[in-house]
Design an enzyme around this catalytic site. Sequence first.
Site, PDB file in Angstrom:
ATOM      1  N   GLY A   1       0.828  -1.206   0.000  1.00 28.68           N
ATOM      2  CA  GLY A   1       0.000   0.000   0.000  1.00 28.68           C
ATOM      3  C   GLY A   1       0.859   1.251   0.000  1.00 28.68           C
TER       4      GLY A   1
ATOM      5  N   GLY B   1      -0.530   4.740  -0.942  1.00 27.12           N
ATOM      6  CA  GLY B   1      -1.681   5.244  -0.172  1.00 27.12           C
ATOM      7  C   GLY B   1      -1.329   6.456   0.674  1.00 27.12           C
TER       8      GLY B   1
ATOM      9  N   ASP C   1       2.676  -1.729  -4.456  1.00 19.80           N
ATOM     10  CA  ASP C   1       1.241  -1.399  -4.531  1.00 19.80           C
ATOM     11  C   ASP C   1       0.689  -2.097  -5.772  1.00 19.80           C
ATOM     12  OD1 ASP C   1      -0.263   1.370  -3.012  1.00 19.80           O
ATOM     13  OD2 ASP C   1      -1.334  -0.020  -4.338  1.00 19.80           O
ATOM     14  N   ILE C   2      -0.593  -1.916  -6.050  1.00 17.28           N
ATOM     15  CA  ILE C   2      -1.174  -2.637  -7.200  1.00 17.28           C
ATOM     16  C   ILE C   2      -0.814  -1.959  -8.519  1.00 17.28           C
ATOM     17  CG2 ILE C   2      -3.118  -3.881  -6.179  1.00 17.28           C
ATOM     18  CD1 ILE C   2      -4.855  -1.429  -6.727  1.00 17.28           C
TER      19      ILE C   2
ATOM     20  N   TYR D   1     -15.494  -1.974   7.607  1.00 13.88           N
ATOM     21  CA  TYR D   1     -14.121  -1.538   7.916  1.00 13.88           C
ATOM     22  C   TYR D   1     -13.793  -1.852   9.379  1.00 13.88           C
ATOM     23  CZ  TYR D   1     -10.220   1.807   8.417  1.00 13.88           C
ATOM     24  OH  TYR D   1      -9.010   2.419   8.654  1.00 13.88           O
TER      25      TYR D   1
HETATM   26  C1  VAH Z   1     -11.132   6.420   7.562  1.00  9.55           C
HETATM   27  N1  VAH Z   1      -9.081   7.760   7.663  1.00  9.55           N
HETATM   28  O1  VAH Z   1     -11.733   7.462   7.639  1.00  9.55           O
HETATM   29  C2  VAH Z   1      -9.648   6.428   7.911  1.00  9.55           C
HETATM   30  C3  VAH Z   1      -9.454   6.108   9.360  1.00  9.55           C
HETATM   31  C4  VAH Z   1     -10.125   6.703  11.677  1.00  9.55           C
HETATM   32  C5  VAH Z   1     -10.324   6.975  10.249  1.00  9.55           C
HETATM   33  O2  VAH Z   1      -9.674   4.774   9.622  1.00  9.55           O
HETATM   34  O3  VAH Z   1     -11.650   5.385   7.241  1.00  9.55           O
END
Ligand code: VAH
Length: 313
Positions: free
Chosen positions: A6, A9, A32-33, A138
């Site tokens: 990454g 990023g 990275d990709i 996430y």
């Molecule tokens: C997001 N910048 O917004 C990242 C992070 C705590 C935020 O994980 O997903």
Amino acid sequence: KILVTGALGQIGSELVSKLRELYGSSNVIGSDIRKEGDVVEQGPFEIIDVTDEKRLYEVAKEYKVDTVMHLAALLSATAEKNPKLAWDINMGGLVNALEVARELDLQFFTPSSIGAFGPTTPKDGTPQDTLQRPTTMYGVNKVSGELLCDYYCQRFGVDTRGVRYPGLISYVAPPGGGTTDYAVEIYYEAIKNKAYTSYIGEGTYMDMMYMPDALNAIVQLMEADPSKLEHRNAFNISAISAAPEDFAKAIRKHIPEFELSYDVDPVRQKIADSWPNSIDSSAAAKEWGFKAEYDLDKMTKEMLEKISEKSNR
Ligand code: VAH
């Protein structure tokens, strides 16, 4: 030698440069990709799709790395749009990287996030050890990732370490698809238009951190004496707890006519509302000496200066 996934990023692009300054360019392999940008010119760079374990293993072996810093992932807002893809990349990529670290006996870093907490987590001064029932893909990825990294440490002896990052703010690489991205956009808009319309509502507090503090934390944690680490994955670290109006107030000290308005995005507002207002970083301070250097005013001054310089070039 360090392999960074990454590397194009928001964190990766600055981390590779910093590590190359510290340890020498030839000792830091970016990946990275796709292959593009300065980070490719200034040292070794390989194309790696982290869902391809064989490729990960081959590159780590070919360069004889002793450390992997795994940053390849989809952030919170993107993950909510593509939850299955997020699982495949965020968890598939992580388990591949951990397997390579186990097979080649590598030290291992990957970041977690304040996103690893959920609406039932205590919101103010969120403790290091507390309830984690995130309600985003996430967040599920981050909690699972923390548990997986601790498992590889306890079960296989892999030296895994991680931090729970707050929203990260930098003038180098913009974030992609995060919920806290407003805290970066606001500075660019302040310079360009002296105004910003925030998709996160007034009074929404989240933890934030300036990128230099975020990068120092990785180096400090990875160089820490392992016998002092009671925790591993992952340490709460934060620097600033702020809402959009706090950023506006800090910006007005430099651009008095700056105007902030709101056009709330329900998807990202819902994510933000499920996260803490402020987290407690005392375990990181105690176990490896974490200390943030930048508060909101110091970060704001530097962000506005650096973005102005960039736009005048
Ligand atoms: C997001 N910048 O917004 C990242 C992070 C705590 C935020 O994980 O997903």
